[in-house]
Design a protein around this motif. Structure first.
Motif: not given
Length: 283
Positions: A55-71, A142-153
């Motif tokens: 996604t291009p619209h989540n947290v933007h980190v200067e000089g680094a990509m980002a991966v969501v680690m929340a539950g 879907t049922d059950p939902q498909t677990p997600v990984v979010v990565v920001s460039p």
């Protein structure tokens, strides 16, 4: 089969979801809505156990990509005047950690991000619209939902770094033992209308036409040769995610271009990808 089993380029404009916009814009987005329904069908046929969204619209980190680690993730389209369209989704934290570690092992700066609660597994991270809209079709309902990984460039990293990150993501998926889908959430040139927020930019059509040409020819590797100044002038929100997709699908995949349109000021493309050994585009 474990690892990547399906991939897509999908838009994140609200007109991709029927009823999310006014009747006029909704009617102009029918082609994209039909293509998104087709992506949903192919996603379901591939039976992924997790889905990674770039996604291009989540947290933007200067000089680094980002991966969501929340539950978990939670969001809605209230800021786009569609508050009734909302999603909650679980995060595949194990796969997210593998993705983060693989990107870091490739020498690319990357950080883990979370939100709210201090215990990441209990935290709920904001789901931006560029995650929510593709998930509306691919895993979020879907049922059950498909677990997600979010990565920001990270746009201040090189194009080559994004290709390498995509390769690392594919390696992490393969090592996970899971069947994984990869979705590059992309809206393209944002200057198609003079009264749009970016004004009219002739480069938007040039960029979009070139992307369509590359995708129809199924030559994702050519994205690396795009002029960054053209991407900037076109006000595109797609190049970096597509570069990561190109790195992940480095050989052995079949692409299928589904549609392009710009019902409002930005371009929207739908394309599907399947491993050559298991291509099944039939109904």
């Amino acid at each position: 089969m474990s690892g990547l089993v399906f991939a897509a380029i999908a838009p994140h404009g609200t007109s991709a979801i029927p009823g999310a916009t006014g009747p006029e814009e909704d009617a102009r987005g029918v082609t994209t809505q039909r293509s998104m329904a087709e992506l949903e069908r192919r996603f379901t046929a591939a039976s992924p156990e997790s889905v990674i969204v770039l996604t291009p619209h989540n947290v933007h980190v200067e000089g680094a990509m980002a991966v969501v680690m929340a539950g978990g993730l939670a969001g809605d389209l209230a800021q786009w005047d569609a508050p009734g369209i909302a999603l909650n989704a679980p995060v595949d934290r194990e796969l997210a950690d593998r993705v983060k570690a693989a990107i870091r092992a490739a020498g690319i700066p990357v950080v883990a991000i979370s939100f709210g609660g201090n215990n990441p597994h209990e935290a709920v991270h904001p789901m931006d619209w560029a995650v929510l809209i593709p998930l509306h079709y691919m895993g979020g309902r879907t049922d059950p939902q498909t677990p997600v990984v979010v990565v920001s460039p990270a746009r201040d990293l090189t194009p080559e770094a994004h290709v390498a990150a995509g390769k690392a993501i594919a390696e992490a998926a393969a090592a996970s033992g899971r069947r994984v889908a990869l979705v590059a959430s992309c809206d393209h040139g944002h200057g198609h209308l003079a009264d749009g927020p970016y004004g009219f930019r002739e480069e938007s059509k040039v960029f979009d036409d070139r992307v369509v040409e590359v995708l129809k020819a199924d030559r994702l590797e050519e994205l690396l040769r795009f002029d960054p100044e053209l991407v900037k002038a076109a006000a595109a929100d797609s190049w970096w995610q597509m570069l990561m997709l190109a790195g992940a699908l480095d050989g052995g995949w079949k692409g299928d271009f589904l549609s392009y349109e710009h019902p409002t000021y930005y371009g929207m493309i739908c394309a599907a990808y399947a491993p050559q050994s298991s291509t099944r585009w039939g109904g």
